[in-house]
Write a protein that holds these residues in place. Structure first.
Motif, PDB file in Angstrom:
ATOM      1  N   ARG A  30       0.825  -1.208   0.000  1.00 22.17           N
ATOM      2  CA  ARG A  30       0.000   0.000   0.000  1.00 22.17           C
ATOM      3  C   ARG A  30       0.859   1.257   0.000  1.00 22.17           C
ATOM      4  NH1 ARG A  30      -3.054  -1.609   5.291  1.00 22.17           N
ATOM      5  NH2 ARG A  30      -0.858  -2.060   5.682  1.00 22.17           N
ATOM      6  N   ARG A  31       2.123   1.110   0.346  1.00 25.14           N
ATOM      7  CA  ARG A  31       3.076   2.224   0.362  1.00 25.14           C
ATOM      8  C   ARG A  31       4.370   1.752  -0.295  1.00 25.14           C
ATOM      9  NH1 ARG A  31       0.140   2.172   4.773  1.00 25.14           N
ATOM     10  NH2 ARG A  31       1.475   0.865   6.042  1.00 25.14           N
ATOM     11  N   LEU A  32       4.242   1.230  -1.479  1.00 25.36           N
ATOM     12  CA  LEU A  32       5.360   0.621  -2.187  1.00 25.36           C
ATOM     13  C   LEU A  32       6.374   1.681  -2.602  1.00 25.36           C
ATOM     14  CD1 LEU A  32       6.048  -2.272  -3.070  1.00 25.36           C
ATOM     15  CD2 LEU A  32       5.042  -1.741  -5.283  1.00 25.36           C
ATOM     16  N   PRO A  33       7.626   1.519  -2.198  1.00 21.31           N
ATOM     17  CA  PRO A  33       8.638   2.481  -2.644  1.00 21.31           C
ATOM     18  C   PRO A  33       8.980   2.255  -4.114  1.00 21.31           C
ATOM     19  CG  PRO A  33       9.637   0.769  -1.276  1.00 21.31           C
ATOM     20  CD  PRO A  33       8.158   0.506  -1.288  1.00 21.31           C
ATOM     21  N   SER A  34       9.695   3.190  -4.684  1.00 19.51           N
ATOM     22  CA  SER A  34      10.151   3.045  -6.059  1.00 19.51           C
ATOM     23  C   SER A  34      11.419   2.198  -6.058  1.00 19.51           C
ATOM     24  CB  SER A  34      10.425   4.411  -6.675  1.00 19.51           C
ATOM     25  OG  SER A  34      10.895   4.234  -7.986  1.00 19.51           O
ATOM     26  N   PHE A  35      11.324   1.026  -6.688  1.00 16.13           N
ATOM     27  CA  PHE A  35      12.468   0.128  -6.802  1.00 16.13           C
ATOM     28  C   PHE A  35      13.160   0.279  -8.151  1.00 16.13           C
ATOM     29  CE2 PHE A  35       9.851  -2.226  -3.652  1.00 16.13           C
ATOM     30  CZ  PHE A  35      10.775  -2.275  -2.621  1.00 16.13           C
TER      31      PHE A  35
END
Length: 175
Positions: free
Chosen positions: A21-26
């Motif tokens: 729900r708060r996925l960082p930019s990979f």
């Protein structure tokens, strides 16, 4: 699970723990997969949209997002039944407890090597999924029903939520 994945992947694989729900930019990827019930565990009204926004942020310009959710038949039938599961000499029992809130279903799982636990999932219709996909800036390219025939996974178009146990979606960034 990450320990098992680390052993299997060795040093060549970077592993991260993140809340979808708060996925960082990979990075910028050609393919983002979200399979095997992950989205079913998002219970809040905005959780699905937030997850899709994070996945979109990690898609390359021509990248694809492939994800699945359980279909209605899984909740209507599976969450009202008792099912025994045997695997590698161990036994578990899945007891469906039914709908505990609108579109939210519980089951009790107990058996060898585990403390009894409650499994809670949320059903979302294809229409609800399509709406969240569009709101996240994605375009749905395909929606398929998934079933198994003679031990083989089969995808069908059009999907039938009363028969197929999974709905598989393929989406891309909206330009």
């Amino acid at each position: 699970m990450l320990e098992i994945a680390a052993v299997a992947g060795g040093r060549e694989v970077t592993l991260e723990i993140a809340d979808m729900r708060r996925l960082p930019s990979f990075g910028s990827f050609d393919l983002v997969l979200c399979l095997n019930d992950s989205l079913n565990y998002l219970l809040g009204d905005e959780d699905l949209l937030d997850a899709f926004k994070g996945m979109r942020a990690n898609l390359g310009q021509d990248g694809l997002l492939v994800f699945d959710v359980n279909s209605r038949v899984v909740y209507e039938e599976g969450y009202s039944a008792v099912r025994d599961v045997d695997h590698d000499g161990r036994h578990w029992q899945w007891t469906g407890l039914g709908e505990v809130a609108p579109s939210v279903y519980d089951a009790r799982i107990e058996g060898d090597d585990i403390e009894p636990l409650i499994n809670r999932e949320r059903f979302r219709s294809a229409t609800e999924i399509w709406g969240a996909v569009a709101a996240a800036g994605l375009t749905c390219l395909a929606t398929l029903g998934m079933d198994e025939t003679d031990g083989e996974v089969v995808f069908m178009d059009p999907p039938d939520e009363s028969r197929h146990y999974k709905m598989v979606f393929i989406a891309k960034r909206t330009n």
